[in-house]
Every structure is written in C-alpha cells, then in structure tokens.
Scaffold this active site. Structure first.
Site, short mmCIF file in Angstrom:
data_model
loop_
_atom_site.label_atom_id
_atom_site.label_comp_id
_atom_site.label_asym_id
_atom_site.label_seq_id
_atom_site.Cartn_x
_atom_site.Cartn_y
_atom_site.Cartn_z
N SER A 102 -10.23 -0.56 2.24
CA SER A 102 -8.89 -1.15 2.17
C SER A 102 -8.84 -2.43 1.34
O SER A 102 -7.80 -2.74 0.76
CB SER A 102 -8.37 -1.42 3.58
OG SER A 102 -9.24 -2.28 4.29
N HIS B 217 -6.14 4.93 3.40
CA HIS B 217 -5.71 4.59 2.04
C HIS B 217 -5.86 5.73 1.05
O HIS B 217 -5.29 5.66 -0.04
CB HIS B 217 -6.49 3.37 1.54
CG HIS B 217 -6.09 2.09 2.18
ND1 HIS B 217 -5.22 1.19 1.61
CD2 HIS B 217 -6.42 1.57 3.39
CE1 HIS B 217 -5.04 0.16 2.42
NE2 HIS B 217 -5.78 0.36 3.51
N ASP C 167 -12.09 7.49 8.02
CA ASP C 167 -10.72 6.96 8.09
C ASP C 167 -10.12 7.03 6.69
O ASP C 167 -10.57 6.33 5.78
CB ASP C 167 -10.75 5.52 8.59
CG ASP C 167 -9.36 4.89 8.57
OD1 ASP C 167 -8.38 5.63 8.75
OD2 ASP C 167 -9.27 3.67 8.35
N LYS D 269 0.84 4.11 4.53
CA LYS D 269 0.46 3.92 3.14
C LYS D 269 1.16 4.97 2.28
O LYS D 269 2.33 4.83 1.97
CB LYS D 269 -1.06 3.98 2.98
CG LYS D 269 -1.77 2.65 3.21
CD LYS D 269 -1.73 2.19 4.64
CE LYS D 269 -2.55 0.94 4.86
NZ LYS D 269 -2.52 0.51 6.28
N GLU E 151 -14.84 4.41 5.90
CA GLU E 151 -13.51 4.60 5.30
C GLU E 151 -13.69 5.48 4.07
O GLU E 151 -14.74 5.46 3.43
CB GLU E 151 -12.89 3.27 4.90
CG GLU E 151 -12.53 2.37 6.06
CD GLU E 151 -11.88 1.07 5.61
OE1 GLU E 151 -10.93 1.13 4.81
OE2 GLU E 151 -12.32 0.00 6.06
N ASN F 252 0.82 -1.21 0.00
CA ASN F 252 0.00 0.00 0.00
C ASN F 252 0.85 1.26 0.00
O ASN F 252 0.37 2.36 0.31
CB ASN F 252 -0.94 0.01 1.22
CG ASN F 252 -1.89 -1.17 1.24
OD1 ASN F 252 -2.07 -1.80 2.25
ND2 ASN F 252 -2.49 -1.46 0.10
N HIS G 4 -12.75 -0.95 8.61
CA HIS G 4 -11.57 -1.69 9.05
C HIS G 4 -11.73 -2.21 10.47
O HIS G 4 -12.45 -1.64 11.30
CB HIS G 4 -10.34 -0.77 8.95
CG HIS G 4 -9.04 -1.48 9.11
ND1 HIS G 4 -8.38 -1.57 10.31
CD2 HIS G 4 -8.27 -2.14 8.19
CE1 HIS G 4 -7.25 -2.23 10.14
NE2 HIS G 4 -7.17 -2.59 8.86
#
Length: 398
Positions: free
Chosen positions: A183, A211, A208, A242, A179, A51, A136
């Site tokens: 992910s 990524h 979040d 990441k 998110e 990532n 997550h």
C-alpha cells in the site's frame, strides 16, 4: 489512583506539528469540482493521494446503483450477517466475487480492515504465521488477535522466508501472509518465490489484494493473476474502497474455510452488515471491472508516464509500474514541508509518517487514477520538481 487518561498525550514532535500550518492529516474535502480534482479550503486542487484507481467512486452507474439500493432497502441493515443483516444483494455479490477471483466461496464484510480481522481464526495455536515485514496494520492486528506464532520475514526476501520455513516446527501448520500490491510503495509481492516455497513446505498462502484486485492482471483479479499464479493463492482478501470505489470488503477461498470463518470470525459475527448502497455499488463496479479493461489500461499507462517523468527528474524509481509511488524524505518535519509545498502548488498528496512507515523513513506518497489526464500528470510532475527545488533533493523509496 493514577488518572487512566494521563497517557493520552501526543509526543512533543507531534504536538508541535499539530499546532503548525504543516499538519498534513484530517484535511476535509469539500467537493469534487472535476475529474481528478477536489476542493479543500475553498481551493480547487489535483487529488494525487486517492486509491480510487479506476475512478469508479464518481461513476454515474455506480452512484445510481447505490442510490437505488438506498431507496429500495434503506440506509442500513441494523443487524449482523449471522442474525438478521444478510441481504440477497450480499449473497449475489459473494457469488460473483468468488467466480471472478476463482475461489469456491466469498464472505462480504463491512470494511477492508474488517476483512483482515476476519482472518484471525485461521491463525491458530498450532500454526506459525510468516508475514512480510511491510504488511498492512490491519493484517498485523489480525495476527496479534490470532493465536499463531508470528514471524516476520524481510520485505520480499525469499532467502529469509525460506530460512524461517526450514526452522519451523514440521508439526505445525504454516501460513505465508503478504499483500499483493503493497500500500505504501506500490511494489508487488514476490508471489513466484512465495508459491515455490509454499509448495515445498506445504504452507498456505494468504494474500491481501486491497490495492491490486481490480487493477492488476489481464482480467483485473490482482497480483495472483498478474504473476500467472492465481491458483496458488489459497485465501484472498479485498476491499471495495480502492478499485471498487465504495466501502466494504470480502474474504474469499475454499468453501469449507469460508464456512468456518462465517461461524468463528468475531469481527464478522458481531458487526453490522454492509449497507445495501455499498453492496449495490460494489456489484456494479465489479461488472465494470470485468467488462471495461480499458480503465486498467488507462491508469497503468498514466502510471508509466508518472514513473518515467520522475526518472527524468532524477528520482531512482523502483520497478513495478503501479499507480502508487513513494518518495522517501526521511525527516518528519521535512516531509510535512514537502507535503505543504505540494498543496501550495495545488496538489493534494499523502504524507506518510511513523507508524505508517518505519522511523526515519517519512515519505510522500502519490497516486494517480483513471480520471487523471496526461496534462494533470504533467502538472503533478511539475509541482514535484518545483517543491524539490525549494525544499531540497530527496531520494525515492529504497
């Protein structure tokens, strides 16, 4: 009494996998012989599972900043932020992150997982927390450690989220948790839908951006900027592991919220602070993110090449355009055979098995970075085609 350790047994299927040559986890990387490549088992293979989207973990400037910080400030801080572990570097990074993401304040912590756990005090007994089905594990742990009533809405299903908000107690606070870029599948949250519902129901939005921060949006601020709705994000967590190429994390938001977390988040209060090397590396990476948009452009172009190549191979690829794609295999053993086949072809990808994904949804996750060339992406596509022909047809993520 019963032996308390008697429960420490893997399921029979996992035991068999562990004893086989198909075991896809904890494979040690021995070196980095070239851009986009690693050495495993003495072999040079293409890394298609990282990532490190902007390929900053191996950038000479980032490594030099970390090395200089080690020599100047030591390998560790041996204390928590609240007592003796705060560095001037931490405060500088917090200021630059807050400015970059458009928030009033930021708090730097030692991992991205910890950044999620730092949210626990926001989830109080008088709140209802509405979390996307696919958030997550770290966010679920934060929800369970918090005291809010947890309700899960179906992945990106705004009709379901609206229904949950409508039946929520109006005397409670409401928080929507998602998110930015998911992910496993690499798809984006429906922030326009979430923001609209949050405005109607006076709910707060917590995203979040592990990524997507550094990767998406004109300035790299994440899914919020990508959707033109950065101002609709009340609290944003990020990780440095990441796009920023190092270790650590942060939570950003209104100053009074961050001050509250500084003095009530046990995950931060009782944990050693982020080492100087990682802090300096993250600062340098943030500068590169802000000044070198071509890195984002390069990896997103490579992502489009990967996705269009998979479509040409017959895969039904969902829209999204991000550098992460998951190919749903279904059966755990078959997924591990696919993973092993790719490794035989010189490709290191990720096998995602339960509990990382739902039962019966084992999948191969591939990711590309700014370090990958067009030829390397073609090599990845060729390997996927070869292994698919050998193992059998599989479906892409639903």
């Amino acid at each position: 009494m019963t032996d308390a350790f008697s429960k420490c047994r893997l399921p029979r299927e996992a035991e068999a996998l562990l004893a086989s040559s198909l075991y896809p986890f904890y494979l040690p990387v021995e070196g980095r012989p070239g851009d986009g490549e690693v050495t495993v088992g003495g072999r040079r293979v293409l890394m298609a599972g990282s990532n490190d989207y902007l390929a900053l973990s191996d950038d000479p400037r980032v490594k030099a900043a970390g090395a200089e910080a080690v020599h100047r400030l030591g390998a560790g801080n041996s204390g928590s932020r609240v007592l003796n572990g705060t560095l001037a570097l931490h405060e500088r990074l917090e200021g630059e992150l807050a400015e970059f993401l458009g928030h009033e304040a930021a708090m730097v912590v030692s991992t991205g997982y910890q950044a999620s756990l730092t949210l626990c005090p926001l989830f109080g007994p008088d709140d209802v927390l509405l979390a996307d089905q696919y958030v997550h594990a770290s966010l679920l742990d934060a929800a369970r450690l918090g005291q809010a009533r947890l309700r899960r809405y179906r992945h990106n299903d705004m009709t379901h989220l609206a229904r949950l908000l409508e039946v929520a107690d109006p005397g409670q606070g409401a928080i929507v948790l998602t998110e930015g870029m998911f992910s496993v599948g690499g798809d984006l949250c429906d922030l326009p839908g979430i923001a609209k519902l949050a405005a109607v129901h006076d709910a707060r939005v917590v995203i979040d951006s592990a990524h997507d921060a550094g990767l998406l949006g004109a300035g790299g601020r994440g899914a919020g900027e990508h959707h033109g709705l950065q101002s609709a994000v009340d609290v944003q967590t990020i990780t440095f592991s990441k796009c920023f190429g190092t270790l650590g994390g942060a939570v950003t938001g209104p100053r009074h919220v961050i001050d509250y977390l500084r003095h009530s988040a046990r995950a931060a209060l009782f944990s050693a602070s982020l080492p100087a090397a990682c802090t300096a590396a993250a600062l340098t990476s943030l500068g590169i993110v802000r000044t070198e948009p071509e890195r984002r452009q390069r990896v997103l172009a490579a992502a489009e090449h990967l996705r269009s190549g998979l479509v040409a191979l017959g895969f039904a690829i969902p829209s999204g355009g991000t550098p992460t794609v998951s190919l749903v295999v279904g059966d755990n053993e078959l997924c591990c055979r696919f993973w092993s086949g790719l490794l035989d072809e010189g490709i290191l990808a990720n096998a995602m098995l339960p509990p990382s994904v739902p039962g019966g949804k084992a999948q191969i996750r591939v990711s590309i970075t700014a370090a990958h060339t067009e030829a390397q992406v073609d090599r990845l596509l060729s390997a996927i085609a070869t292994v698919t022909g050998r193992v059998g047809p599989i479906a892409c993520q639903e």
